[in-house]
Design a protein around this motif. Sequence first.
Motif, PDB file in Angstrom:
ATOM      1  N   TRP A 130       0.831  -1.198   0.000  1.00 20.91           N
ATOM      2  CA  TRP A 130       0.000   0.000   0.000  1.00 20.91           C
ATOM      3  C   TRP A 130       0.866   1.248   0.000  1.00 20.91           C
ATOM      4  O   TRP A 130       1.951   1.261   0.575  1.00 20.91           O
ATOM      5  CB  TRP A 130      -0.879  -0.012   1.245  1.00 20.91           C
ATOM      6  N   ALA A 131       0.394   2.305  -0.608  1.00 18.15           N
ATOM      7  CA  ALA A 131       1.038   3.614  -0.571  1.00 18.15           C
ATOM      8  C   ALA A 131      -0.066   4.663  -0.550  1.00 18.15           C
ATOM      9  O   ALA A 131      -1.202   4.379  -0.927  1.00 18.15           O
ATOM     10  CB  ALA A 131       1.941   3.821  -1.775  1.00 18.15           C
ATOM     11  N   ALA A 132       0.277   5.849  -0.116  1.00 21.15           N
ATOM     12  CA  ALA A 132      -0.722   6.918  -0.017  1.00 21.15           C
ATOM     13  C   ALA A 132      -0.181   8.196  -0.646  1.00 21.15           C
ATOM     14  O   ALA A 132       1.022   8.469  -0.599  1.00 21.15           O
ATOM     15  CB  ALA A 132      -1.070   7.168   1.449  1.00 21.15           C
ATOM     16  N   VAL A 133      -1.087   8.970  -1.227  1.00 21.98           N
ATOM     17  CA  VAL A 133      -0.732  10.257  -1.814  1.00 21.98           C
ATOM     18  C   VAL A 133      -1.722  11.314  -1.326  1.00 21.98           C
ATOM     19  O   VAL A 133      -2.916  11.041  -1.183  1.00 21.98           O
ATOM     20  CB  VAL A 133      -0.708  10.201  -3.355  1.00 21.98           C
ATOM     21  N   THR A 134      -1.196  12.493  -1.043  1.00 20.26           N
ATOM     22  CA  THR A 134      -2.015  13.603  -0.567  1.00 20.26           C
ATOM     23  C   THR A 134      -1.752  14.822  -1.442  1.00 20.26           C
ATOM     24  O   THR A 134      -0.602  15.146  -1.716  1.00 20.26           O
ATOM     25  CB  THR A 134      -1.664  13.954   0.900  1.00 20.26           C
ATOM     26  N   TYR A 135      -2.804  15.478  -1.873  1.00 22.87           N
ATOM     27  CA  TYR A 135      -2.712  16.767  -2.546  1.00 22.87           C
ATOM     28  C   TYR A 135      -2.995  17.825  -1.498  1.00 22.87           C
ATOM     29  O   TYR A 135      -3.964  17.712  -0.761  1.00 22.87           O
ATOM     30  CB  TYR A 135      -3.783  16.907  -3.635  1.00 22.87           C
ATOM     31  N   GLY A 136      -2.168  18.861  -1.424  1.00 21.04           N
ATOM     32  CA  GLY A 136      -2.474  19.910  -0.461  1.00 21.04           C
ATOM     33  C   GLY A 136      -1.365  20.910  -0.290  1.00 21.04           C
ATOM     34  O   GLY A 136      -0.309  20.820  -0.917  1.00 21.04           O
ATOM     35  N   GLU A 137      -1.616  21.851   0.574  1.00 20.04           N
ATOM     36  CA  GLU A 137      -0.637  22.888   0.865  1.00 20.04           C
ATOM     37  C   GLU A 137       0.253  22.422   2.008  1.00 20.04           C
ATOM     38  O   GLU A 137      -0.249  22.051   3.080  1.00 20.04           O
ATOM     39  CB  GLU A 137      -1.339  24.186   1.229  1.00 20.04           C
ATOM     40  N   PRO A 138       1.576  22.400   1.786  1.00 13.28           N
ATOM     41  CA  PRO A 138       2.495  21.961   2.838  1.00 13.28           C
ATOM     42  C   PRO A 138       2.238  22.717   4.149  1.00 13.28           C
ATOM     43  O   PRO A 138       2.009  23.921   4.145  1.00 13.28           O
ATOM     44  CB  PRO A 138       3.880  22.305   2.272  1.00 13.28           C
ATOM     45  N   GLY A 139       2.220  21.966   5.234  1.00 16.47           N
ATOM     46  CA  GLY A 139       2.011  22.566   6.550  1.00 16.47           C
ATOM     47  C   GLY A 139       0.557  22.695   6.967  1.00 16.47           C
ATOM     48  O   GLY A 139       0.280  22.996   8.123  1.00 16.47           O
ATOM     49  N   SER A 140      -0.376  22.471   6.049  1.00 17.57           N
ATOM     50  CA  SER A 140      -1.788  22.580   6.417  1.00 17.57           C
ATOM     51  C   SER A 140      -2.181  21.396   7.306  1.00 17.57           C
ATOM     52  O   SER A 140      -1.520  20.363   7.314  1.00 17.57           O
ATOM     53  CB  SER A 140      -2.665  22.598   5.158  1.00 17.57           C
ATOM     54  N   ASP A 141      -3.269  21.547   8.041  1.00 16.43           N
ATOM     55  CA  ASP A 141      -3.743  20.456   8.899  1.00 16.43           C
ATOM     56  C   ASP A 141      -3.998  19.199   8.077  1.00 16.43           C
ATOM     57  O   ASP A 141      -3.637  18.098   8.484  1.00 16.43           O
ATOM     58  CB  ASP A 141      -5.036  20.853   9.617  1.00 16.43           C
ATOM     59  N   GLU A 142      -4.623  19.364   6.919  1.00 11.43           N
ATOM     60  CA  GLU A 142      -4.939  18.227   6.048  1.00 11.43           C
ATOM     61  C   GLU A 142      -3.683  17.407   5.737  1.00 11.43           C
ATOM     62  O   GLU A 142      -3.669  16.182   5.859  1.00 11.43           O
ATOM     63  CB  GLU A 142      -5.557  18.745   4.750  1.00 11.43           C
ATOM     64  N   VAL A 143      -2.626  18.102   5.375  1.00  9.95           N
ATOM     65  CA  VAL A 143      -1.371  17.443   5.003  1.00  9.95           C
ATOM     66  C   VAL A 143      -0.693  16.839   6.236  1.00  9.95           C
ATOM     67  O   VAL A 143      -0.211  15.701   6.191  1.00  9.95           O
ATOM     68  CB  VAL A 143      -0.436  18.441   4.280  1.00  9.95           C
ATOM     69  N   ARG A 144      -0.675  17.556   7.315  1.00 14.77           N
ATOM     70  CA  ARG A 144      -0.032  17.035   8.537  1.00 14.77           C
ATOM     71  C   ARG A 144      -0.730  15.782   9.048  1.00 14.77           C
ATOM     72  O   ARG A 144      -0.082  14.803   9.426  1.00 14.77           O
ATOM     73  CB  ARG A 144       0.002  18.109   9.636  1.00 14.77           C
ATOM     74  N   GLU A 164       0.916  26.915  -5.256  1.00 13.45           N
ATOM     75  CA  GLU A 164       0.911  28.039  -6.185  1.00 13.45           C
ATOM     76  C   GLU A 164      -0.458  28.703  -6.244  1.00 13.45           C
ATOM     77  O   GLU A 164      -1.456  28.119  -5.836  1.00 13.45           O
ATOM     78  CB  GLU A 164       1.375  27.588  -7.576  1.00 13.45           C
ATOM     79  N   PRO A 165      -0.518  29.908  -6.769  1.00 15.92           N
ATOM     80  CA  PRO A 165      -1.791  30.631  -6.815  1.00 15.92           C
ATOM     81  C   PRO A 165      -2.895  29.890  -7.578  1.00 15.92           C
ATOM     82  O   PRO A 165      -4.057  30.054  -7.272  1.00 15.92           O
ATOM     83  CB  PRO A 165      -1.443  31.940  -7.532  1.00 15.92           C
ATOM     84  N   ASP A 166      -2.518  29.090  -8.566  1.00 15.93           N
ATOM     85  CA  ASP A 166      -3.529  28.387  -9.350  1.00 15.93           C
ATOM     86  C   ASP A 166      -3.649  26.925  -8.923  1.00 15.93           C
ATOM     87  O   ASP A 166      -3.805  26.037  -9.746  1.00 15.93           O
ATOM     88  CB  ASP A 166      -3.222  28.490 -10.839  1.00 15.93           C
ATOM     89  N   TRP A 167      -3.612  26.662  -7.630  1.00 17.84           N
ATOM     90  CA  TRP A 167      -3.616  25.283  -7.142  1.00 17.84           C
ATOM     91  C   TRP A 167      -4.866  24.516  -7.575  1.00 17.84           C
ATOM     92  O   TRP A 167      -4.823  23.321  -7.788  1.00 17.84           O
ATOM     93  CB  TRP A 167      -3.474  25.216  -5.623  1.00 17.84           C
ATOM     94  N   LEU A 168      -5.977  25.204  -7.741  1.00 14.89           N
ATOM     95  CA  LEU A 168      -7.197  24.522  -8.143  1.00 14.89           C
ATOM     96  C   LEU A 168      -7.049  23.942  -9.559  1.00 14.89           C
ATOM     97  O   LEU A 168      -7.437  22.802  -9.822  1.00 14.89           O
ATOM     98  CB  LEU A 168      -8.389  25.462  -8.067  1.00 14.89           C
ATOM     99  N   GLU A 169      -6.452  24.705 -10.463  1.00 17.05           N
ATOM    100  CA  GLU A 169      -6.217  24.214 -11.820  1.00 17.05           C
ATOM    101  C   GLU A 169      -5.249  23.034 -11.783  1.00 17.05           C
ATOM    102  O   GLU A 169      -5.438  22.033 -12.479  1.00 17.05           O
ATOM    103  CB  GLU A 169      -5.662  25.335 -12.706  1.00 17.05           C
TER     104      GLU A 169
END
Length: 79
Positions: free
Chosen positions: A24-38, A58-63
Motif C-alpha cells: 500500500w502507498a498513499a498520496v495527498t494533494y495539499g498545501e504543505p504545513g496545512s492540517d490536512e497534510v499534517r 501556487e496561486p492556481d492550485w485549483l487548476e
Amino acid sequence: QLLSGGLDSRLVLAEAARRRPGAWAAVTYGEPGSDEVRFAEAAARAAGVPWFLLALPEPDWLETRARFAVAHDGVVDIV
C-alpha cells in the motif's frame, strides 16, 4: 490510496495496510504545513506505508488539482 486528513480515508488506510502489509502507498494533494497534510502524513507514518505529497501551493492550485485529477483517472473530480 488518495489520503486526505479526514477520518474516512485514514480508516481505509489503517484497515488496508493491516490486511496487505507492504502493498500500500498513499498520496495527498495539499498545501504543505496545512492540517490536512499534517494529519495525512501522520496517518501514513502510523500505518507504515510510503506517503507522497503533491504540493498545491501556487496561486492556481485549483487548476493544478484538476489536472492531477485527470491524470489519476478522475479520482479527484472537483467539477
